[in-house]
Design a protein around this motif. Structure first.
Motif, short mmCIF file in Angstrom:
data_model
loop_
_atom_site.label_atom_id
_atom_site.label_comp_id
_atom_site.label_asym_id
_atom_site.label_seq_id
_atom_site.Cartn_x
_atom_site.Cartn_y
_atom_site.Cartn_z
N VAL A 286 1.08 -1.13 0.11
CA VAL A 286 -0.13 0.03 0.12
C VAL A 286 0.97 1.15 -0.09
O VAL A 286 0.58 2.14 -0.84
N ILE A 287 1.92 1.22 0.94
CA ILE A 287 2.67 2.76 0.85
C ILE A 287 3.52 2.75 -0.23
O ILE A 287 3.75 3.87 -0.63
N THR A 288 4.09 1.58 -0.75
CA THR A 288 4.88 1.74 -1.92
C THR A 288 4.34 2.17 -3.27
O THR A 288 4.33 3.06 -3.91
N SER A 289 2.90 1.79 -3.50
CA SER A 289 2.13 2.02 -4.59
C SER A 289 1.63 3.63 -4.27
O SER A 289 1.57 4.47 -5.13
N SER A 290 1.35 3.89 -2.87
CA SER A 290 0.86 5.07 -2.79
C SER A 290 2.17 6.38 -2.96
O SER A 290 1.80 7.34 -3.54
N ILE A 291 3.48 6.04 -2.72
CA ILE A 291 4.54 6.75 -3.09
C ILE A 291 4.43 6.93 -4.45
O ILE A 291 4.83 7.98 -4.88
N MET A 292 4.50 5.61 -5.21
CA MET A 292 4.60 5.91 -6.79
C MET A 292 3.19 6.84 -7.28
O MET A 292 3.61 7.64 -8.32
N GLY A 293 2.13 6.77 -6.72
CA GLY A 293 1.05 7.56 -7.27
C GLY A 293 1.14 8.94 -6.98
O GLY A 293 1.12 9.83 -7.95
N ALA A 294 1.75 9.34 -5.72
CA ALA A 294 2.14 10.72 -5.19
C ALA A 294 3.13 11.02 -6.26
O ALA A 294 3.14 12.26 -6.77
N GLY A 295 4.12 10.34 -6.42
CA GLY A 295 5.38 10.81 -7.43
C GLY A 295 5.00 10.88 -8.62
O GLY A 295 5.72 11.92 -9.48
N ALA A 296 4.28 10.34 -9.19
CA ALA A 296 3.82 10.29 -10.53
C ALA A 296 3.05 11.46 -10.99
O ALA A 296 2.88 12.12 -12.23
N THR A 297 2.73 12.35 -10.18
CA THR A 297 2.10 13.83 -10.60
C THR A 297 3.18 14.74 -10.69
O THR A 297 2.68 15.59 -11.34
N LYS A 298 4.45 14.44 -10.53
CA LYS A 298 5.57 15.34 -11.14
C LYS A 298 5.60 14.99 -12.49
O LYS A 298 5.25 15.92 -13.32
N ARG A 299 5.55 13.90 -12.91
CA ARG A 299 5.73 13.24 -14.32
C ARG A 299 5.97 12.01 -14.09
O ARG A 299 6.63 11.45 -13.34
N PHE A 300 5.29 11.13 -14.92
CA PHE A 300 5.32 9.60 -14.76
C PHE A 300 6.76 9.22 -14.99
O PHE A 300 7.28 8.10 -14.31
N SER A 301 7.46 9.83 -15.71
CA SER A 301 8.92 9.44 -15.89
C SER A 301 9.88 9.86 -14.70
O SER A 301 11.08 9.39 -14.36
N ALA A 302 9.18 10.70 -13.66
CA ALA A 302 10.06 10.88 -12.59
C ALA A 302 9.99 9.62 -11.69
O ALA A 302 11.15 9.61 -10.69
N VAL A 303 9.03 8.70 -11.91
CA VAL A 303 9.28 7.37 -10.82
C VAL A 303 10.01 6.44 -11.59
O VAL A 303 10.26 6.46 -12.89
N ARG A 304 11.00 5.69 -10.91
CA ARG A 304 12.07 5.10 -11.38
C ARG A 304 11.28 3.56 -11.33
O ARG A 304 11.25 2.80 -10.69
N TRP A 305 10.89 3.34 -12.58
CA TRP A 305 9.90 2.20 -13.01
C TRP A 305 10.74 1.05 -12.97
O TRP A 305 10.17 0.00 -12.57
N GLY A 306 11.91 1.18 -13.22
CA GLY A 306 12.93 -0.02 -13.02
C GLY A 306 12.82 -0.58 -11.59
O GLY A 306 12.74 -1.85 -11.36
N MET A 307 12.98 0.22 -10.81
CA MET A 307 13.26 -0.05 -9.23
C MET A 307 11.74 -0.60 -9.08
O MET A 307 11.65 -1.61 -8.21
N ALA A 308 10.69 0.06 -9.53
CA ALA A 308 9.24 -0.32 -9.35
C ALA A 308 9.17 -1.73 -9.59
O ALA A 308 8.34 -2.36 -8.88
N ARG A 309 9.59 -2.22 -10.71
CA ARG A 309 9.41 -3.58 -11.29
C ARG A 309 10.06 -4.54 -10.43
O ARG A 309 9.57 -5.73 -10.24
N SER A 310 11.30 -4.07 -10.08
CA SER A 310 11.91 -5.09 -9.04
C SER A 310 11.22 -5.23 -7.71
O SER A 310 11.16 -6.45 -7.15
N ILE A 311 10.40 -4.22 -7.41
CA ILE A 311 9.76 -4.47 -6.17
C ILE A 311 8.40 -5.18 -6.37
O ILE A 311 8.18 -6.05 -5.63
N VAL A 312 7.76 -5.11 -7.62
CA VAL A 312 6.73 -5.87 -7.88
C VAL A 312 6.93 -7.37 -8.05
O VAL A 312 6.19 -8.47 -7.70
N THR A 313 8.28 -7.54 -8.75
CA THR A 313 8.66 -8.72 -8.71
C THR A 313 8.87 -9.52 -7.54
O THR A 313 8.46 -10.85 -7.31
N ALA A 314 9.48 -8.74 -6.36
CA ALA A 314 9.42 -9.45 -4.99
C ALA A 314 8.06 -9.57 -4.55
O ALA A 314 7.62 -10.62 -3.70
#
Length: 339
Positions: A286-314
């Motif tokens: 919940v908190i990880t996805s919320s961080i991504m959601g709040a961060g994506a308001t800067k611009r979607f490319s501001a989120v390090r999606w590669g790191m996000a993919r590693s987390i989703v894999t876990a």
């Protein structure tokens, strides 16, 4: 002391050890955003999280009952071996993901461990409970967290669009003390109860040794509640610096407004799922996805999606890998501890 009593004491000890690892593994959930935005110092944030974890653990028992209902047919010494194996499998996976700094779910590690140990141990897996209370919330809660945090942050940006950014950030930095406390309260409400549920399973198995018709009471013993609350609080205060860096900086650099948005949404989701649905969701998800959601308001490319993919894999690996670890532990314990 009888062998069975010694085993149940060992199981309770391992359950509290898991609760402790849950605390230091998930400490970052409540404080990473506040520390990364410098709203709180690390030690103050950890102390706040530990206290609120303890308080949150005392506020309900619904999630504990859901966890204890995930498997059935856990009786006598064989049932104690199944529960012990589940806990060891969850601890092993927690330590692996902690070592690599991946914020995986302790909750799903525990549920996965219970299912894995139950399958190889011949116990009953209540798949409908798993589906309704674990799988569906596991998918829905992070999706909702992302969308809700994105909307909340967009609303904040629109409301304060004509204000001085430095003054706005100063205000949200102070507000983060409240949002971090609320999130830590939700973490205690959710995660400490999961350990309580496993201890109840173990106690039920022990009592069936003398009374095969024993039925577990709906009210949890007070000592179980206090012990689980204390273990998770001590674990939280011991820290979780590797995962804190992942959540606080490696996904996206947060400002105070976005940190507040993520924490406020995360806390709301935790309370709703605990009280309204009795679902043992993952605070990490919940908190990880919320961080991504709040961060994506800067611009979607501001989120390090590669790191996000590693987390989703876990996330995806947690349930089966914890289950496999628990099954392996059962194979060893079943040979060492005769039924």
């Amino acid at each position: 002391m009888s062998v069975d009593l010694a085993i149940v004491i060992a199981v309770v000890g391992i359950a509290l050890a898991f609760d402790y690892t849950n605390g230091f593994h998930d400490a970052a959930n409540a404080i990473a955003t506040s520390v990364s935005t410098r709203a709180l110092t690390p030690r103050i944030a950890l102390l706040l999280a530990a206290v609120m974890n303890f308080v949150g653990a005392l506020l309900g028992q619904e999630v504990a009952h859901t966890v204890s209902d995930t498997i059935g047919g856990v009786a006598a010494r064989h049932g104690l071996v199944i529960v012990m194996s589940a806990l060891l499998g969850a601890i092993i996976w927690n330590l692996i993901t902690w070592y690599f700094g991946l914020p995986s779910s302790s909750s799903h590690a525990l549920i996965g461990g219970l299912v894995g140990a139950a399958l190889v141990g011949g116990a009953t897996v209540n798949w409908q409970t798993i589906l309704d209370k674990v799988v569906i919330p596991m998918v829905a809660s992070p999706v909702f967290g992302f969308i809700a945090a994105f909307i909340v942050m967009l609303s904040i940006m629109w409301i304060f669009r004509k204000r001085n950014p430095h003054k706005v950030f100063r205000g949200f930095r102070m507000m983060q003390t409240l949002s971090a406390a609320a999130l830590a309260l939700g973490h205690g409400l959710q995660d400490a109860q999961k350990t309580m549920g496993v201890i109840v399973l173990a106690l039920g198995a022990y009592h069936t040794i003398e009374d095969p018709s024993y039925v577990t009471s709906d009210a949890l013993p007070l000592w179980v509640v206090i012990a689980a609350a204390s273990a998770i609080s001590l674990g939280t205060y011991s820290g979780g610096w590797r995962i804190m860096r992942t959540l606080g900086r490696r996904i996206i650099h947060l400002d105070p407004a976005r940190g507040y948005s993520a924490e406020a949404v995360g806390a709301s989701v935790l309370y709703t799922t605990a009280f309204a649905f009795q679902a043992p969701i993952s605070t990490t998800h919940v908190i990880t996805s919320s961080i991504m959601g709040a961060g994506a308001t800067k611009r979607f490319s501001a989120v390090r999606w590669g790191m996000a993919r590693s987390i989703v894999t876990a996330w995806v690996l947690t349930f089966p890998m914890a289950g496999l670890a628990a099954a392996a532990c059962y194979g060893v314990l079943h040979l060492v501890i005769p039924s």
